[in-house]
Design a protein around this motif. Sequence first.
Motif, PDB file in Angstrom:
ATOM      1  N   ILE A  97      57.246  -6.136   5.914  1.00 22.64           N
ATOM      2  CA  ILE A  97      58.160  -7.246   6.204  1.00 22.64           C
ATOM      3  C   ILE A  97      57.455  -8.526   5.780  1.00 22.64           C
ATOM      4  O   ILE A  97      56.393  -8.874   6.306  1.00 22.64           O
ATOM      5  N   ILE A  98      58.030  -9.220   4.815  1.00 21.80           N
ATOM      6  CA  ILE A  98      57.429 -10.437   4.264  1.00 21.80           C
ATOM      7  C   ILE A  98      58.025 -11.635   5.005  1.00 21.80           C
ATOM      8  O   ILE A  98      59.234 -11.862   4.979  1.00 21.80           O
ATOM      9  N   LEU A  99      57.142 -12.384   5.672  1.00 29.27           N
ATOM     10  CA  LEU A  99      57.575 -13.479   6.543  1.00 29.27           C
ATOM     11  C   LEU A  99      56.971 -14.807   6.115  1.00 29.27           C
ATOM     12  O   LEU A  99      55.971 -14.846   5.386  1.00 29.27           O
ATOM     13  N   GLU A 100      57.582 -15.873   6.601  1.00 27.74           N
ATOM     14  CA  GLU A 100      57.040 -17.215   6.424  1.00 27.74           C
ATOM     15  C   GLU A 100      55.644 -17.294   7.038  1.00 27.74           C
ATOM     16  O   GLU A 100      55.391 -16.756   8.116  1.00 27.74           O
ATOM     17  N   TYR A 101      54.751 -17.975   6.346  1.00 32.31           N
ATOM     18  CA  TYR A 101      53.364 -18.098   6.809  1.00 32.31           C
ATOM     19  C   TYR A 101      53.168 -19.408   7.563  1.00 32.31           C
ATOM     20  O   TYR A 101      53.609 -20.477   7.110  1.00 32.31           O
ATOM     21  N   CYS A 102      52.529 -19.338   8.727  1.00 39.03           N
ATOM     22  CA  CYS A 102      52.184 -20.536   9.497  1.00 39.03           C
ATOM     23  C   CYS A 102      50.672 -20.724   9.463  1.00 39.03           C
ATOM     24  O   CYS A 102      49.916 -19.795   9.805  1.00 39.03           O
ATOM     25  N   ASN A 103      50.223 -21.923   9.094  1.00 39.55           N
ATOM     26  CA  ASN A 103      48.809 -22.134   8.758  1.00 39.55           C
ATOM     27  C   ASN A 103      47.879 -22.331   9.956  1.00 39.55           C
ATOM     28  O   ASN A 103      46.674 -22.501   9.768  1.00 39.55           O
ATOM     29  N   HIS A 104      48.418 -22.327  11.189  1.00 36.44           N
ATOM     30  CA  HIS A 104      47.536 -22.480  12.354  1.00 36.44           C
ATOM     31  C   HIS A 104      47.689 -21.359  13.371  1.00 36.44           C
ATOM     32  O   HIS A 104      47.385 -21.531  14.553  1.00 36.44           O
ATOM     33  N   GLY A 105      48.128 -20.215  12.922  1.00 39.79           N
ATOM     34  CA  GLY A 105      48.156 -19.048  13.791  1.00 39.79           C
ATOM     35  C   GLY A 105      49.165 -19.139  14.907  1.00 39.79           C
ATOM     36  O   GLY A 105      50.217 -19.765  14.769  1.00 39.79           O
ATOM     37  N   ASP A 106      48.843 -18.508  16.023  1.00 38.23           N
ATOM     38  CA  ASP A 106      49.786 -18.478  17.132  1.00 38.23           C
ATOM     39  C   ASP A 106      49.306 -19.368  18.283  1.00 38.23           C
ATOM     40  O   ASP A 106      48.141 -19.755  18.357  1.00 38.23           O
ATOM     41  N   LEU A 107      50.224 -19.663  19.177  1.00 37.87           N
ATOM     42  CA  LEU A 107      49.956 -20.573  20.291  1.00 37.87           C
ATOM     43  C   LEU A 107      48.885 -20.019  21.219  1.00 37.87           C
ATOM     44  O   LEU A 107      48.063 -20.775  21.739  1.00 37.87           O
ATOM     45  N   GLU A 108      48.875 -18.722  21.439  1.00 40.40           N
ATOM     46  CA  GLU A 108      47.893 -18.123  22.341  1.00 40.40           C
ATOM     47  C   GLU A 108      46.468 -18.395  21.879  1.00 40.40           C
ATOM     48  O   GLU A 108      45.607 -18.795  22.669  1.00 40.40           O
ATOM     49  N   SER A 109      46.203 -18.194  20.587  1.00 42.33           N
ATOM     50  CA  SER A 109      44.839 -18.405  20.086  1.00 42.33           C
ATOM     51  C   SER A 109      44.448 -19.869  20.170  1.00 42.33           C
ATOM     52  O   SER A 109      43.294 -20.199  20.442  1.00 42.33           O
ATOM     53  N   LEU A 110      45.411 -20.762  19.986  1.00 45.95           N
ATOM     54  CA  LEU A 110      45.103 -22.186  20.065  1.00 45.95           C
ATOM     55  C   LEU A 110      44.818 -22.615  21.504  1.00 45.95           C
ATOM     56  O   LEU A 110      44.007 -23.503  21.746  1.00 45.95           O
ATOM     57  N   ILE A 111      45.481 -21.982  22.461  1.00 47.59           N
ATOM     58  CA  ILE A 111      45.237 -22.331  23.866  1.00 47.59           C
ATOM     59  C   ILE A 111      43.886 -21.807  24.333  1.00 47.59           C
ATOM     60  O   ILE A 111      43.086 -22.533  24.926  1.00 47.59           O
ATOM     61  N   TYR A 112      43.609 -20.548  24.048  1.00 46.98           N
ATOM     62  CA  TYR A 112      42.455 -19.894  24.665  1.00 46.98           C
ATOM     63  C   TYR A 112      41.183 -19.912  23.819  1.00 46.98           C
ATOM     64  O   TYR A 112      40.084 -19.858  24.358  1.00 46.98           O
ATOM     65  N   LYS A 113      41.338 -19.969  22.501  1.00 51.08           N
ATOM     66  CA  LYS A 113      40.143 -19.828  21.662  1.00 51.08           C
ATOM     67  C   LYS A 113      39.623 -21.159  21.146  1.00 51.08           C
ATOM     68  O   LYS A 113      38.440 -21.446  21.206  1.00 51.08           O
TER      69      LYS A 113
END
Length: 545
Positions: A97-113
Amino acid sequence: MNQPPLGKLKTDEKQIESYRYNFKKGKLGKGAYGTVYKGMNIHTRQNVAIKLVRKSDMKDVDDEKQLLNEIQILKSLKNPNIIEIIDVLQTENNYYIILEYCNHGDLESLIYKTHQITHEDHFQFLIDILTAFTTLIKQGIMHRDLKPANILVHIENNRKIFKLGDFGFARQISNYKNQIMESKVGTPYYMSPQILNGQQYTSKSDIWSIGLMLYQIIYQKTPWLGRSESELLYNIVHQNLKFPDQPIVNELCKDFILNCLQIKEENRFSWDTLYRHPYISEYFIKFQMQRTNCQKKLFYIQNYLKQKIPNVDTLTQIFQKVDTSGDQQLNLDEFKCFIQYLDNSFNDDDVKYIFDEFDKDGNGYVDFEEFKQYLYPSPPKKAKLQRSLQKKHMIILQELSNLIQQYNMSPRQLFRKYDTSNNNALDKQELFALLKKIDLNNQLQLEDIETIISVFDENDDGEIQFEEFKKCLQMIHNDELFTINSSKKMILETDEKIQTVPQLNKKISIEQLHNQKYIQNAQNQQMIVLQTNPQISFNLCQCNI
């Protein structure tokens, strides 16, 4: 625009048709049914996300149906805050499944990592996700797995853009407002109490998840914890929602979260009420106007049918004619033919909205009892009044009735004055603003307004329509529960100009209510409202009421 072709494949790269990815270094994440890699279109050099799902990992036919359901739903959704599906490819062993790419990942990784998400980002998150839901609501899609890991983040021109992704548990339903679900899906920390407890639930479960994520972004933690689902549910039920002192958060924002995280579904925001909340309403004026237009058409149809159908016998005959399948219920197509026969200016969205309002049990059909109940709703019974309304509720409602009589006011104009959304209905905040003007002892809370609405809300839409408001006043005037001077005749139908009642003349917002303190001066029995700026303080004793 096509670019010069890429070089030969490296040993750690794979290519599927026009898309190439690095299977060792390019992994973005892994879910229950697949692994996501960063890839590239070899012709356009466009970055993409490639979700690889191995057929061997799919346990049974249901897993494959779920994947195909996700693909179908994504193809139907076009919204800047929903991940776009670009292509779907299949080999003997895999789905891609080819999807749109988001350059900053997901919200979970930004909150916790990385701690790149702070409480200042919460508002943009809220607006973006609710923008996504305007499309989901229109197409009748419940997400059912809202969590930070399924919110993708893209930064463009120094602005964070939040996008809704992973529709693996999403479900298209026939009645977005009322349809009941039973499957236990999602991630426990973000599940509504109903799902955690194995109970039936509606699309309001997504509202719970939105409120919980909003809280988490602001405070960097979830409001409840638990080592198991049962312990988490126990804590939700037995621990009151608490807002930490830091960071300092707007009171309207807290009120928004509080209404999203109501344990009982009937007390939780409806979608219409959510979008009209003063914290975010100005960003969704167009969406509100569309919904309001549908509501106006609903009232038109309701009143038109009431005028044209004098009794239940005639209603029965009409229902039987409209029910072309003869199964004692109307499906959406039969209902659409009927409504568009009455007025061919109604489009599909209008008809769907009206159909959902009639379909009270959310099963995708309107039976005769639902049809009759919507046109001839039963008024609240005296027993229900006695059972539900507390003394403080009765006193406030009685005082409202007395004021209307004393100042010879038109209830219709008073209703319009506080119907700030102009949709011929008072939601919880609007009714709160009205009754707070009378509640000089500051006894009413938002939950009291919910109780009052539940008693007089005949069509169970979570709001008070004008006809319901008028019946409420009539019942207060006539019922033995209230001691009202019956020699005074209430004026209900006149459209004469409202005489100025100082108590009700100045509208008050929820935010002002949070910031005000009511102080009773025992010496002179005057009620003073203290605000931040003393110059705009006013004295309610001047009302002479």
